[in-house]
Design an enzyme around this catalytic site. Structure first.
Site, PDB file in Angstrom:
ATOM      1  N   GLU A 113       0.855  -1.187   0.000  1.00 38.97           N
ATOM      2  CA  GLU A 113       0.000   0.000   0.000  1.00 38.97           C
ATOM      3  C   GLU A 113       0.886   1.231   0.000  1.00 38.97           C
ATOM      4  O   GLU A 113       2.069   1.141   0.296  1.00 38.97           O
ATOM      5  CB  GLU A 113      -0.842   0.037   1.288  1.00 38.97           C
ATOM      6  N   LYS A 115       2.148   4.739   1.675  1.00 36.07           N
ATOM      7  CA  LYS A 115       2.235   5.255   3.031  1.00 36.07           C
ATOM      8  C   LYS A 115       1.787   6.706   3.000  1.00 36.07           C
ATOM      9  O   LYS A 115       2.518   7.586   2.560  1.00 36.07           O
ATOM     10  CB  LYS A 115       3.665   5.118   3.561  1.00 36.07           C
ATOM     11  N   ASP A 117       0.863  10.360   4.068  1.00 35.54           N
ATOM     12  CA  ASP A 117       1.592  11.216   4.981  1.00 35.54           C
ATOM     13  C   ASP A 117       0.636  12.178   5.684  1.00 35.54           C
ATOM     14  O   ASP A 117       0.387  13.282   5.222  1.00 35.54           O
ATOM     15  CB  ASP A 117       2.663  11.992   4.196  1.00 35.54           C
ATOM     16  N   ARG A 136      -3.551   8.672  17.770  1.00 36.63           N
ATOM     17  CA  ARG A 136      -2.642   7.648  18.259  1.00 36.63           C
ATOM     18  C   ARG A 136      -2.118   7.961  19.657  1.00 36.63           C
ATOM     19  O   ARG A 136      -1.957   7.065  20.470  1.00 36.63           O
ATOM     20  CB  ARG A 136      -1.470   7.498  17.301  1.00 36.63           C
ATOM     21  N   TYR A 224      -6.879   1.997   6.220  1.00 31.81           N
ATOM     22  CA  TYR A 224      -5.949   0.956   5.780  1.00 31.81           C
ATOM     23  C   TYR A 224      -5.819  -0.229   6.727  1.00 31.81           C
ATOM     24  O   TYR A 224      -4.921  -1.048   6.586  1.00 31.81           O
ATOM     25  CB  TYR A 224      -4.567   1.542   5.518  1.00 31.81           C
ATOM     26  N   LYS A 311      10.568   3.811   3.140  1.00 32.32           N
ATOM     27  CA  LYS A 311      10.341   5.252   2.957  1.00 32.32           C
ATOM     28  C   LYS A 311      11.175   5.821   1.812  1.00 32.32           C
ATOM     29  O   LYS A 311      12.322   5.436   1.613  1.00 32.32           O
ATOM     30  CB  LYS A 311      10.639   5.987   4.265  1.00 32.32           C
ATOM     31  N   CYS A 405      11.390  49.434   1.342  1.00 41.42           N
ATOM     32  CA  CYS A 405      10.387  48.658   0.622  1.00 41.42           C
ATOM     33  C   CYS A 405      10.710  48.627  -0.875  1.00 41.42           C
ATOM     34  O   CYS A 405      10.940  49.683  -1.472  1.00 41.42           O
ATOM     35  CB  CYS A 405       9.005  49.273   0.853  1.00 41.42           C
ATOM     36  N   CYS A 408       7.730  50.771  -2.687  1.00 45.17           N
ATOM     37  CA  CYS A 408       7.462  52.200  -2.490  1.00 45.17           C
ATOM     38  C   CYS A 408       8.621  52.950  -1.860  1.00 45.17           C
ATOM     39  O   CYS A 408       8.555  54.155  -1.673  1.00 45.17           O
ATOM     40  CB  CYS A 408       6.180  52.387  -1.675  1.00 45.17           C
ATOM     41  N   CYS A 423       6.598  46.877   5.705  1.00 41.55           N
ATOM     42  CA  CYS A 423       6.595  48.223   5.128  1.00 41.55           C
ATOM     43  C   CYS A 423       5.442  48.961   5.812  1.00 41.55           C
ATOM     44  O   CYS A 423       4.294  48.540   5.723  1.00 41.55           O
ATOM     45  CB  CYS A 423       6.368  48.155   3.617  1.00 41.55           C
ATOM     46  N   CYS A 429       1.514  52.263  -0.396  1.00 40.90           N
ATOM     47  CA  CYS A 429       2.283  51.173  -0.994  1.00 40.90           C
ATOM     48  C   CYS A 429       1.335  50.317  -1.845  1.00 40.90           C
ATOM     49  O   CYS A 429       0.464  49.629  -1.298  1.00 40.90           O
ATOM     50  CB  CYS A 429       2.940  50.365   0.122  1.00 40.90           C
TER      51      CYS A 429
HETATM   52  S1  IVH Z   1      -0.564   0.208   8.829  1.00 40.80           S
HETATM   53  C1  IVH Z   1       0.525  -1.861  12.752  1.00 40.80           C
HETATM   54  N1  IVH Z   1      -0.758   1.292   6.482  1.00 40.80           N
HETATM   55  O1  IVH Z   1       2.354   5.059   9.162  1.00 40.80           O
HETATM   56  C2  IVH Z   1       0.513  -1.156  11.477  1.00 40.80           C
HETATM   57  N2  IVH Z   1       0.069   2.629   8.265  1.00 40.80           N
HETATM   58  O2  IVH Z   1       4.625   4.279  11.301  1.00 40.80           O
HETATM   59  C3  IVH Z   1      -0.446  -0.069  11.435  1.00 40.80           C
HETATM   60  N3  IVH Z   1       0.561   4.947   7.611  1.00 40.80           N
HETATM   61  O3  IVH Z   1       0.888   5.115  12.328  1.00 40.80           O
HETATM   62  C4  IVH Z   1      -0.223   0.874  10.391  1.00 40.80           C
HETATM   63  N4  IVH Z   1      -0.047   4.767   5.509  1.00 40.80           N
HETATM   64  O4  IVH Z   1      -0.043   6.657  10.542  1.00 40.80           O
HETATM   65  C5  IVH Z   1      -0.399   1.478   7.749  1.00 40.80           C
HETATM   66  N5  IVH Z   1      -1.042   2.148   4.324  1.00 40.80           N
HETATM   67  C6  IVH Z   1      -0.693   2.315   5.594  1.00 40.80           C
HETATM   68  C7  IVH Z   1      -0.220   3.567   6.081  1.00 40.80           C
HETATM   69  C8  IVH Z   1       0.169   3.668   7.421  1.00 40.80           C
HETATM   70  C9  IVH Z   1       0.408   5.593   6.444  1.00 40.80           C
HETATM   71  C10 IVH Z   1       1.086   5.577   8.837  1.00 40.80           C
HETATM   72  C11 IVH Z   1       0.247   5.375  10.061  1.00 40.80           C
HETATM   73  C12 IVH Z   1       1.105   4.671  11.049  1.00 40.80           C
HETATM   74  C13 IVH Z   1       2.469   4.986  10.559  1.00 40.80           C
HETATM   75  C14 IVH Z   1       3.384   3.854  10.950  1.00 40.80           C
END
Ligand code: IVH
Length: 680
Positions: A113, A115, A117, A136, A224, A311, A405, A408, A423, A429
């Site tokens: 999947e 990740k 942000d 969390r 997710y 990452k 400025c 002006c 300014c 201005c």
């Molecule tokens: S699974 C036990 N899936 O990444 C695993 N996390 O450092 C639970 N995150 O706290 C997380 N995309 O905020 C999972 N496709 C994804 C994710 C994801 C982003 C974040 C999430 C988590 C952090 C893990």
């Protein structure tokens, strides 16, 4: 490294990481990239392993992160919210695969999947209704942010289909790129500090006290992870797909992979394509699909052994800094902008980068002609992260911030404790004058969409407007035939733009319509420094009309909830200026709203943060009506009595179960009269 050096470094790293953790989690203002942070963490983990005698039980490596904030109710997670182990290296991913195979053999599937942000959230559903949303926090307990989360449109409040009675679903709250750009632009225009990236904007948003403000933020959520005892399938992938049928926003950027090669293929393709996505990602998450295999692999104290996050490194390039130019905003704030030798970075050509203020320029010690490193991590606007000092020419002079400025010529001022230069020539201005009018007509203010940047410029250049009030004195004859020569850059031919009858009528109509905008929007439109939409609304509710507001003192203002010293001073200064008072009078003369009318949707904050269950038949309100009234006064209506209930509003024939439960939990039971008194 000997023992003495090791203790010293461990201590140093611990302090550094704690500091950055605080900036990241609490202040939402990180100063280093994720990559740099993770490198520090990795070094500490390594040293603690090598010298276990020096490992502190309170080391930042022991906790998942995040102090506990006070404003929200703390809730224990039913299942701990673990984090994922991270890697930036292909080798470590291969090592992960080897470990998995050693434990469960070769007969398994991965799910890959993206990740996302943003900030993680855990949603608890009971009998198909969203019961609670919790952040969390430290992994074992988090903040109850249910009211805020409910404003996110893609999170279902009631489920469809054949869902389990009791389960949790986890996901990521994020702000899409486009919404973030718009939202940040508004903040800059309001004289507020922009967020560094969409992730900070998302985490800042869900921690806000006022859900009405959260509702205005362009947030979204991807789910997710499903957890519970009675899930339909024995694997992650199928349950997640099923959750889509229940109404969840489950992303389609997901793939089942049969081996590591396929995983790498997924990673490679998204590393390239990520810039095309409408939201930010910082990597790929790889999970073992089958639940029984997950169980076999088990978890450590911090993270599951059945998953890993790969990452992406923030892309960084070197280029030449050709010049530093300066922009003047509507508040007079001066923003330095780096003009770079164009360079390709993360899918776009970068020519400019923000330098924020004089302090940042001094800290980086950037000089014209330097080779600089430009990075685009989570941010949309690239930033200069460092100078390549080895390439600096010997006689490059230190960069001097401008003292006058650029528009002006007025001498700039820098108030004590502020990072920005201003300014002070408010009335003379041009970018400040035009900027204020543009703010006045903008969508969230007076919403005059028949005027835009170009037209305001034309009116100003022709001497027809000098402030917002002048708009309401424009006549048909003033506008008809008005001309502007514009540079048509493509074919190098000049074009003439001239106002025809239809345009003129449109503009005048739009201005006329704006007289219906409510008082809080007018107040926001005035552009009082630090008075963004929320503050304007607050002031409008509290003082109800401009005459009260004009007379209010600094001492009175700071007593108003959420009005700090900086805002109070700015409001007082604004109304002490006779030029502003005169403009307000001219606006009022033409019928612009200077007081709150009854149709206003938010009435008070007398029930702020109070969860109220209304039950039985009420004399003054319908079932739906009472919920609206609770919300209009800042409260949270709820339908079941629980530990989090603050009051049970008991009407005629209130259910005996509700009454008994409230008594059991010591929750005050109030009558309709008492409720009316509370919101009086
Ligand atoms: S699974 C036990 N899936 O990444 C695993 N996390 O450092 C639970 N995150 O706290 C997380 N995309 O905020 C999972 N496709 C994804 C994710 C994801 C982003 C974040 C999430 C988590 C952090 C893990």
């Amino acid at each position: 490294m000997d023992k003495r050096e090791a203790t010293k470094r461990i201590q140093q790293l611990t302090e550094l990481i704690n500091e950055h953790n605080h900036r990241y989690y609490i202040e939402s203002k990180p100063v280093i990239s994720d990559y740099e942070f993770d490198m520090l963490m990795e070094e500490l983990i390594r040293l603690e392993k090598e010298f276990p005698e020096f490992a502190d039980p309170n080391s930042p490596t022991k906790r998942v992160g995040g102090d506990i904030t006070k404003e929200f109710r703390q809730v224990q997670h039913r299942y701990p919210m673990l984090s994922l182990s991270n890697t930036y290296s292909e080798q470590e991913l291969t090592d992960f695969d080897t470990r998995v195979r050693k434990a469960i053999g070769d007969n398994f599937t991965y799910v890959c999947e993206l990740k996302y942000d943003g900030v993680s959230i855990s949603l608890h559903y009971l009998n198909g209704r969203l019961e609670r949303a919790v952040t969390r926090g430290d992994g074992t307990q988090g903040d109850d942010v249910t009211t805020n989360i409910k404003t996110i449109r893609t999170i279902p409040l009631k489920l469809k289909g054949n869902y389990p009675d009791d389960f949790e679903i986890r996901g990521e709250i994020f702000m899409p790129k486009e919404g973030f750009a718009r939202f940040n632009q508004e903040r800059i225009e309001n004289g507020e500090e922009p967020f560094a990236n969409p992730r900070n904007a998302a985490s800042g948003s869900i921690k806000m006290q006022h859900s009405a403000e959260v509702a205005r933020r362009p947030l979204d959520c991807y789910l997710y992870f499903v957890l519970g005892d009675n899930l339909p399938f024995g694997n992650h992938y199928d349950n997640l797909q099923k959750a889509r049928d229940w109404g969840f926003n489950v992303p389609r950027y997901i793939a089942k992979c049969n081996n590591l090669d396929e995983v790498f293929e997924f990673i490679k393709s998204w590393e390239k394509e990520r810039t095309q996505l409408p939201f930010e990602i910082d990597g790929v998450v790889i999970k073992v699909n089958d639940y029984s295999q997950q169980e076999e692999l088990d978890t450590t104290a911090k993270s599951p052994r059945w998953a890993i996050a790969y990452k992406f490194k923030a892309e960084r390039v070197a280029t030449k800094l050709n010049a530093i130019s300066f922009q003047v905003g509507r508040t007079g704030a001066i923003t330095p902008v780096a003009n770079l030798e164009p360079v390709r970075l993360a899918g776009t050509t970068v020519k400019r980068a923000s330098l924020h203020n004089a302090d940042i320029i001094a800290t980086l010690d950037v000089r014209i002609g330097d080779t600089v490193f430009v990075e685009k991590g989570g941010e949309i606007i690239p930033k200069i992260v460092a100078v390549d000092f080895t390439k600096r020419s010997e006689n490059a002079p230190e960069f001097q911030f401008i003292s006058n400025c650029p528009e002006c010529g007025t001498e700039l001022v820098r108030r004590e404790g502020e990072a920005l230069h201003y300014c002070p020539n408010e009335d003379g201005c041009p970018p400040q004058i035009k900027g204020r009018i543009q703010h006045f007509i903008s969508r969230n203010a007076m919403d005059i969409d028949s005027l835009g940047e170009g037209k305001v410029e034309m009116l100003y250049d022709n001497g027809l407007i000098n402030n917002a009030a002048d708009l309401y004195y424009l006549t048909y004859d003033d506008l008809l035939g008005l001309e502007k020569t514009i540079d048509a850059t493509e074919d190098k031919k000049e074009k003439k733009l001239s106002f025809k009858e239809k345009t003129v009528n449109n503009i005048l109509n739009g201005i006329e319509q704006s007289k219906r905008q409510p008082f809080d929007k007018v107040l926001y439109a005035l552009g009082i420094r630090y008075a963004g939409q929320t503050v304007a609304k607050k002031l409008a509710i509290h003082y109800r009309n401009i005459d009260h507001l004009k007379k209010v003192t600094y001492e009175e203002l700071i007593l108003v909830d959420e009005i700090g010293e900086r805002i109070a001073q700015s409001v007082v200064d604004y109304f002490n200026d006779p030029r502003h008072v005169k403009m307000i009078e001219r606006l009022r003369e033409k019928g612009v709203q200077m007081e709150l009318t009854d149709a206003f949707e938010i009435l008070s904050d007398k029930l702020a943060e109070k969860t109220i269950v209304a039950s039985g038949k009420l004399e003054h309100f319908s079932r739906e009506g009472i919920k609206t009234v609770i919300q209009q006064h800042g409260g949270r209506p709820s339908s079941s009595v629980s530990k989090i209930t603050d009051y049970l509003l008991a009407g005629e024939n209130t259910g005996p179960n509700k009454l008994a439960r409230a008594k059991e939990l010591n929750i005050p039971i109030i009558t309709e009269e008492e409720f009316l008194k509370m919101i009086e």
